[in-house]
Design a protein around this motif. Structure first.
Motif, PDB file in Angstrom:
ATOM      1  N   LYS A  41      14.846 -79.606  31.355  1.00  0.00           N
ATOM      2  CA  LYS A  41      15.379 -79.297  29.821  1.00  0.00           C
ATOM      3  C   LYS A  41      13.546 -79.903  29.357  1.00  0.00           C
ATOM      4  O   LYS A  41      12.752 -80.824  30.076  1.00  0.00           O
ATOM      5  CB  LYS A  41      16.261 -79.648  29.039  1.00  0.00           C
ATOM      6  CG  LYS A  41      17.142 -79.656  29.631  1.00  0.00           C
ATOM      7  CD  LYS A  41      18.487 -80.296  28.481  1.00  0.00           C
ATOM      8  CE  LYS A  41      19.816 -79.910  29.071  1.00  0.00           C
ATOM      9  NZ  LYS A  41      20.549 -80.975  28.579  1.00  0.00           N
ATOM     10  N   GLY A  42      12.917 -78.756  28.509  1.00  0.00           N
ATOM     11  CA  GLY A  42      11.614 -79.046  27.944  1.00  0.00           C
ATOM     12  C   GLY A  42      10.771 -77.625  27.167  1.00  0.00           C
ATOM     13  O   GLY A  42      11.927 -76.577  26.824  1.00  0.00           O
ATOM     14  N   SER A  43      10.105 -77.605  27.636  1.00  0.00           N
ATOM     15  CA  SER A  43       8.820 -76.443  27.010  1.00  0.00           C
ATOM     16  C   SER A  43       9.389 -75.068  28.089  1.00  0.00           C
ATOM     17  O   SER A  43       8.545 -75.264  29.448  1.00  0.00           O
ATOM     18  CB  SER A  43       8.047 -77.131  26.852  1.00  0.00           C
ATOM     19  OG  SER A  43       7.083 -75.759  26.831  1.00  0.00           O
ATOM     20  N   SER A  45       8.406 -70.773  28.256  1.00  0.00           N
ATOM     21  CA  SER A  45       7.669 -69.652  27.959  1.00  0.00           C
ATOM     22  C   SER A  45       7.927 -68.403  29.048  1.00  0.00           C
ATOM     23  O   SER A  45       8.190 -68.351  29.807  1.00  0.00           O
ATOM     24  CB  SER A  45       6.492 -69.541  27.896  1.00  0.00           C
ATOM     25  OG  SER A  45       5.369 -69.812  28.091  1.00  0.00           O
ATOM     26  N   ASN A  55       9.102 -67.955  23.445  1.00  0.00           N
ATOM     27  CA  ASN A  55       8.620 -69.642  23.806  1.00  0.00           C
ATOM     28  C   ASN A  55       9.359 -71.066  22.718  1.00  0.00           C
ATOM     29  O   ASN A  55       9.731 -70.449  21.954  1.00  0.00           O
ATOM     30  CB  ASN A  55       7.500 -69.505  23.794  1.00  0.00           C
ATOM     31  CG  ASN A  55       5.939 -70.902  23.403  1.00  0.00           C
ATOM     32  OD1 ASN A  55       6.876 -71.209  24.238  1.00  0.00           O
ATOM     33  ND2 ASN A  55       4.906 -70.920  23.072  1.00  0.00           N
ATOM     34  N   THR A  56       9.596 -71.705  24.132  1.00  0.00           N
ATOM     35  CA  THR A  56      10.873 -72.712  22.823  1.00  0.00           C
ATOM     36  C   THR A  56      10.507 -74.079  23.687  1.00  0.00           C
ATOM     37  O   THR A  56       9.943 -73.564  24.412  1.00  0.00           O
ATOM     38  CB  THR A  56      12.166 -72.147  23.067  1.00  0.00           C
ATOM     39  OG1 THR A  56      12.785 -73.540  22.225  1.00  0.00           O
ATOM     40  CG2 THR A  56      12.671 -72.101  24.198  1.00  0.00           C
ATOM     41  N   ASP A  57      10.083 -74.463  22.358  1.00  0.00           N
ATOM     42  CA  ASP A  57      10.405 -76.535  23.152  1.00  0.00           C
ATOM     43  C   ASP A  57      11.600 -77.195  23.982  1.00  0.00           C
ATOM     44  O   ASP A  57      11.677 -78.400  23.967  1.00  0.00           O
ATOM     45  CB  ASP A  57       9.719 -77.309  22.201  1.00  0.00           C
ATOM     46  CG  ASP A  57       8.070 -76.728  21.969  1.00  0.00           C
ATOM     47  OD1 ASP A  57       7.327 -76.261  22.866  1.00  0.00           O
ATOM     48  OD2 ASP A  57       7.446 -77.154  21.342  1.00  0.00           O
ATOM     49  N   SER A  58      12.721 -76.086  23.404  1.00  0.00           N
ATOM     50  CA  SER A  58      14.270 -76.544  24.024  1.00  0.00           C
ATOM     51  C   SER A  58      14.915 -75.677  24.729  1.00  0.00           C
ATOM     52  O   SER A  58      15.891 -75.743  24.126  1.00  0.00           O
ATOM     53  CB  SER A  58      14.964 -76.911  22.333  1.00  0.00           C
ATOM     54  OG  SER A  58      14.689 -76.078  21.801  1.00  0.00           O
ATOM     55  N   ASN A 128       8.066 -76.416  31.582  1.00  0.00           N
ATOM     56  CA  ASN A 128       7.015 -77.432  31.973  1.00  0.00           C
ATOM     57  C   ASN A 128       7.978 -78.785  31.464  1.00  0.00           C
ATOM     58  O   ASN A 128       8.755 -79.294  30.181  1.00  0.00           O
ATOM     59  CB  ASN A 128       5.317 -78.505  31.171  1.00  0.00           C
ATOM     60  CG  ASN A 128       5.839 -79.858  30.628  1.00  0.00           C
ATOM     61  OD1 ASN A 128       5.831 -80.655  31.659  1.00  0.00           O
ATOM     62  ND2 ASN A 128       4.316 -80.034  29.923  1.00  0.00           N
ATOM     63  N   CYS A 129       9.064 -79.303  32.273  1.00  0.00           N
ATOM     64  CA  CYS A 129      10.327 -79.824  31.761  1.00  0.00           C
ATOM     65  C   CYS A 129      10.753 -81.118  32.976  1.00  0.00           C
ATOM     66  O   CYS A 129       9.697 -80.966  33.590  1.00  0.00           O
ATOM     67  CB  CYS A 129      11.633 -78.480  32.488  1.00  0.00           C
ATOM     68  SG  CYS A 129      11.710 -77.219  31.969  1.00  0.00           S
TER      69      CYS A 129
END
Length: 131
Positions: A41-43, A45, A55-58, A128-129
């Protein structure tokens, strides 16, 4: 008769002990297992070079090892297209790196992190997870 049963019992115990030791491996490297499979889990895109950008950070990426043993599939959340059949090689201890990695296109998985910068056919995936 008692002596024969005693010898048979000792013989069976020796066989069991020998098979127990031979089935264990202290050199078991997680890169040879499904250690890297799971959800990170993370950013994340995706861009296809046009109007289709996400594009999401979650976000999340579900990693699956496929039957070949050296290839992995990456299923992205948020409607991002999957990456399938990406081949890896081991680099150092407990790290997988995409075969054919370059400065502008790579996938790296280690103990707790997944990093992706993958460019193909004008499309770009990033992640980037962590687990």
């Amino acid at each position: 008769m008692k002596k024969a049963i005693k010898i048979l019992g000792i013989f069976m115990l020796l066989i069991f002990t020998a098979s127990s030791f031979s089935s264990c491996s202290r050199d078991d490297d997680p890169t040879n297992n499904d250690f890297f499979a799971g959800t990170y889990k993370g950013s994340i895109s995706f861009s296809d070079g046009g109007a289709n950008n996400t594009n999401t950070d979650s976000g999340s990426v579900f990693v699956t090892k496929i039957a070949s043993g050296t290839k992995y599939n990456f299923a992205f959340s948020n409607g991002i297209p999957d990456l399938n059949g990406v081949e890896f090689e081991q680099k150092g201890d407990n790290t997988l790196v995409m075969i054919g990695s370059t400065a502008t296109s790579y996938i790296r998985i280690d103990n707790n992190t997944l990093k992706i910068l993958y460019i193909k056919d004008g499309k770009t995936w990033t992640a980037n997870c962590t687990r």
